[in-house]
Design a protein around this motif. Sequence first.
Motif, PDB file in Angstrom:
ATOM      1  N   ARG A  25       0.837  -1.202   0.000  1.00  0.00           N
ATOM      2  CA  ARG A  25       0.000   0.000   0.000  1.00  0.00           C
ATOM      3  C   ARG A  25       0.877   1.259   0.000  1.00  0.00           C
ATOM      4  O   ARG A  25       0.659   2.188  -0.779  1.00  0.00           O
ATOM      5  N   GLU A  26       1.908   1.252   0.842  1.00  0.00           N
ATOM      6  CA  GLU A  26       2.809   2.420   0.918  1.00  0.00           C
ATOM      7  C   GLU A  26       3.542   2.646  -0.404  1.00  0.00           C
ATOM      8  O   GLU A  26       3.874   3.781  -0.746  1.00  0.00           O
ATOM      9  N   ALA A  27       3.810   1.556  -1.137  1.00  0.00           N
ATOM     10  CA  ALA A  27       4.519   1.675  -2.416  1.00  0.00           C
ATOM     11  C   ALA A  27       3.578   2.053  -3.565  1.00  0.00           C
ATOM     12  O   ALA A  27       4.015   2.197  -4.705  1.00  0.00           O
ATOM     13  N   GLY A  28       2.293   2.213  -3.263  1.00  0.00           N
ATOM     14  CA  GLY A  28       1.349   2.636  -4.300  1.00  0.00           C
ATOM     15  C   GLY A  28       0.749   1.495  -5.095  1.00  0.00           C
ATOM     16  O   GLY A  28       0.225   1.694  -6.191  1.00  0.00           O
ATOM     17  N   ILE A  29       0.822   0.263  -4.536  1.00  0.00           N
ATOM     18  CA  ILE A  29       0.220  -0.892  -5.222  1.00  0.00           C
ATOM     19  C   ILE A  29      -1.230  -0.979  -4.740  1.00  0.00           C
ATOM     20  O   ILE A  29      -1.497  -1.422  -3.620  1.00  0.00           O
ATOM     21  N   ALA A  30      -2.128  -0.555  -5.608  1.00  0.00           N
ATOM     22  CA  ALA A  30      -3.518  -0.401  -5.178  1.00  0.00           C
ATOM     23  C   ALA A  30      -4.246  -1.733  -5.101  1.00  0.00           C
ATOM     24  O   ALA A  30      -5.133  -1.908  -4.274  1.00  0.00           O
ATOM     25  N   GLU A  31      -3.898  -2.653  -6.001  1.00  0.00           N
ATOM     26  CA  GLU A  31      -4.617  -3.926  -6.046  1.00  0.00           C
ATOM     27  C   GLU A  31      -3.633  -5.060  -6.317  1.00  0.00           C
ATOM     28  O   GLU A  31      -2.598  -4.843  -6.961  1.00  0.00           O
ATOM     29  N   LEU A  32      -3.992  -6.243  -5.846  1.00  0.00           N
ATOM     30  CA  LEU A  32      -3.134  -7.415  -6.010  1.00  0.00           C
ATOM     31  C   LEU A  32      -4.011  -8.616  -6.360  1.00  0.00           C
ATOM     32  O   LEU A  32      -5.133  -8.721  -5.867  1.00  0.00           O
ATOM     33  N   VAL A  33      -3.454  -9.505  -7.161  1.00  0.00           N
ATOM     34  CA  VAL A  33      -4.151 -10.749  -7.510  1.00  0.00           C
ATOM     35  C   VAL A  33      -3.340 -11.913  -6.964  1.00  0.00           C
ATOM     36  O   VAL A  33      -2.174 -12.097  -7.349  1.00  0.00           O
ATOM     37  N   THR A  34      -3.946 -12.673  -6.063  1.00  0.00           N
ATOM     38  CA  THR A  34      -3.274 -13.851  -5.521  1.00  0.00           C
ATOM     39  C   THR A  34      -3.801 -15.088  -6.249  1.00  0.00           C
ATOM     40  O   THR A  34      -4.988 -15.179  -6.561  1.00  0.00           O
ATOM     41  N   ILE A  35      -2.902 -16.009  -6.527  1.00  0.00           N
ATOM     42  CA  ILE A  35      -3.116 -16.997  -7.591  1.00  0.00           C
ATOM     43  C   ILE A  35      -3.372 -18.393  -7.063  1.00  0.00           C
ATOM     44  O   ILE A  35      -2.674 -18.861  -6.144  1.00  0.00           O
ATOM     45  N   GLY A  36      -4.313 -19.076  -7.685  1.00  0.00           N
ATOM     46  CA  GLY A  36      -4.594 -20.468  -7.362  1.00  0.00           C
ATOM     47  C   GLY A  36      -3.534 -21.389  -7.950  1.00  0.00           C
ATOM     48  O   GLY A  36      -3.104 -21.204  -9.089  1.00  0.00           O
ATOM     49  N   THR A  37      -3.115 -22.383  -7.164  1.00  0.00           N
ATOM     50  CA  THR A  37      -2.107 -23.334  -7.651  1.00  0.00           C
ATOM     51  C   THR A  37      -2.552 -24.787  -7.500  1.00  0.00           C
ATOM     52  O   THR A  37      -2.010 -25.661  -8.174  1.00  0.00           O
ATOM     53  N   THR A  38      -3.504 -25.042  -6.587  1.00  0.00           N
ATOM     54  CA  THR A  38      -4.158 -26.357  -6.539  1.00  0.00           C
ATOM     55  C   THR A  38      -5.652 -26.100  -6.328  1.00  0.00           C
ATOM     56  O   THR A  38      -6.038 -25.005  -5.904  1.00  0.00           O
ATOM     57  N   LEU A  39      -6.454 -27.122  -6.585  1.00  0.00           N
ATOM     58  CA  LEU A  39      -7.902 -26.921  -6.453  1.00  0.00           C
ATOM     59  C   LEU A  39      -8.280 -26.639  -4.998  1.00  0.00           C
ATOM     60  O   LEU A  39      -9.075 -25.743  -4.704  1.00  0.00           O
ATOM     61  N   GLU A  40      -7.662 -27.390  -4.100  1.00  0.00           N
ATOM     62  CA  GLU A  40      -7.981 -27.241  -2.675  1.00  0.00           C
ATOM     63  C   GLU A  40      -7.584 -25.842  -2.188  1.00  0.00           C
ATOM     64  O   GLU A  40      -8.362 -25.152  -1.526  1.00  0.00           O
ATOM     65  N   GLN A  41      -6.371 -25.431  -2.528  1.00  0.00           N
ATOM     66  CA  GLN A  41      -5.884 -24.110  -2.108  1.00  0.00           C
ATOM     67  C   GLN A  41      -6.699 -23.012  -2.772  1.00  0.00           C
ATOM     68  O   GLN A  41      -7.028 -22.003  -2.133  1.00  0.00           O
ATOM     69  N   SER A  42      -7.079 -23.207  -4.035  1.00  0.00           N
ATOM     70  CA  SER A  42      -7.897 -22.210  -4.738  1.00  0.00           C
ATOM     71  C   SER A  42      -9.212 -21.976  -4.007  1.00  0.00           C
ATOM     72  O   SER A  42      -9.691 -20.847  -3.916  1.00  0.00           O
ATOM     73  N   GLY A  43      -9.776 -23.066  -3.475  1.00  0.00           N
ATOM     74  CA  GLY A  43     -11.043 -22.968  -2.773  1.00  0.00           C
ATOM     75  C   GLY A  43     -10.949 -22.141  -1.497  1.00  0.00           C
ATOM     76  O   GLY A  43     -11.949 -21.611  -1.022  1.00  0.00           O
ATOM     77  N   ARG A  44      -9.749 -22.031  -0.944  1.00  0.00           N
ATOM     78  CA  ARG A  44      -9.557 -21.258   0.294  1.00  0.00           C
ATOM     79  C   ARG A  44      -9.302 -19.781   0.038  1.00  0.00           C
ATOM     80  O   ARG A  44      -9.420 -18.953   0.934  1.00  0.00           O
ATOM     81  N   LEU A  45      -8.884 -19.421  -1.192  1.00  0.00           N
ATOM     82  CA  LEU A  45      -8.430 -18.043  -1.428  1.00  0.00           C
ATOM     83  C   LEU A  45      -9.520 -16.990  -1.201  1.00  0.00           C
ATOM     84  O   LEU A  45      -9.236 -15.954  -0.593  1.00  0.00           O
ATOM     85  N   PRO A  46     -10.771 -17.210  -1.665  1.00  0.00           N
ATOM     86  CA  PRO A  46     -11.772 -16.162  -1.424  1.00  0.00           C
ATOM     87  C   PRO A  46     -11.940 -15.836   0.062  1.00  0.00           C
ATOM     88  O   PRO A  46     -12.086 -14.664   0.424  1.00  0.00           O
ATOM     89  N   ASP A  47     -11.874 -16.848   0.930  1.00  0.00           N
ATOM     90  CA  ASP A  47     -11.979 -16.587   2.367  1.00  0.00           C
ATOM     91  C   ASP A  47     -10.759 -15.836   2.870  1.00  0.00           C
ATOM     92  O   ASP A  47     -10.855 -14.959   3.717  1.00  0.00           O
ATOM     93  N   MET A  48      -9.594 -16.208   2.328  1.00  0.00           N
ATOM     94  CA  MET A  48      -8.358 -15.569   2.794  1.00  0.00           C
ATOM     95  C   MET A  48      -8.370 -14.071   2.522  1.00  0.00           C
ATOM     96  O   MET A  48      -7.836 -13.293   3.304  1.00  0.00           O
ATOM     97  N   ILE A  49      -8.981 -13.667   1.415  1.00  0.00           N
ATOM     98  CA  ILE A  49      -8.955 -12.240   1.054  1.00  0.00           C
ATOM     99  C   ILE A  49     -10.273 -11.534   1.385  1.00  0.00           C
ATOM    100  O   ILE A  49     -10.448 -10.363   1.032  1.00  0.00           O
ATOM    101  N   ALA A  50     -11.169 -12.240   2.081  1.00  0.00           N
ATOM    102  CA  ALA A  50     -12.471 -11.630   2.422  1.00  0.00           C
ATOM    103  C   ALA A  50     -12.254 -10.357   3.235  1.00  0.00           C
ATOM    104  O   ALA A  50     -11.321 -10.260   4.042  1.00  0.00           O
ATOM    105  N   GLY A  51     -13.094  -9.373   3.006  1.00  0.00           N
ATOM    106  CA  GLY A  51     -12.981  -8.103   3.722  1.00  0.00           C
ATOM    107  C   GLY A  51     -12.077  -7.106   3.025  1.00  0.00           C
ATOM    108  O   GLY A  51     -11.923  -5.978   3.487  1.00  0.00           O
TER     109      GLY A  51
END
Length: 258
Positions: A25-51
């Motif tokens: 944020r301090e460096a001016g990076i307004a948005e970030l995309v975190t990437i799915g690498t397995t199906l199980e881990q992909s399923g957890r990402l929306p919760d991880m970034i919730a809020g």
Amino acid sequence: MLIDSHCHLDYYTGAELPQVLERAREAGIAELVTIGTTLEQSGRLPDMIAGQEGRLWCTVGVHPHHAAEAPIPDPETLAAMAQHPAVIGIGESGLDYFYDRAPRDVQQANFRAHIRAARLAGVPLAIHARDADADIAGILRDEWEGGGPFAFLLHCFSSSRQLAETAIEMGGYVSFSGILTFPKSQELRQIAGDLPADRLLVETDAPYLAPVPFRGKRNEPAHVVHTAKVLGEVRGLTPEQIAELTTANFRRLFPKAA
Ligand SMILES: [Zn+2]
């Protein structure tokens, strides 16, 4: 403002992550995309970034390294996961013949399932391509001709000029990582200088591939500034112009983040 179009936030510990995001944020990076690498881990990402809606996004997919660890997902399953508002893309998927961690035929079937999912869901596919240019291009064309168009980007681009041009012809985008800043990457910088301006993205692939001057250290999204600076230099654009350009390109490619 810059967008880091590809990073792996789940590779940081719960204690590290708030600091990593604050430095971004301090460096001016307004948005970030975190990437799915397995199906199980992909399923957890929306919760991880919730809020953190509108600031953090994610994708769902199976990296070629993991393609043989579980059954290849159905395109319909991936497309259904992509209905979540925070999921803006499919991937990363593709082919990696450098490490060959999964048999090549399995990687290819996995890649095709992801292309079909991207088409079904109407979101782009983040493609990982390493030492597999001919098969990446062949499968992209085959799927395009057989099933119709889909949106995609070549992430962490370090492949041949020919693959970049094939992607551009098909409406694809090309994303540059810290590799662009490495002294030996003259040819890559030439390619980055020659591609159409409206297809360029930047990313970190953090925690991997830190750009100069952090090369060899653990990478983080804040460092995308250095890759963007070098891309600006090869394009003859100021940091403000390259930020504006790559952000506009990102929003065109990822309609759910627009
Ligand atoms: Zn990758």
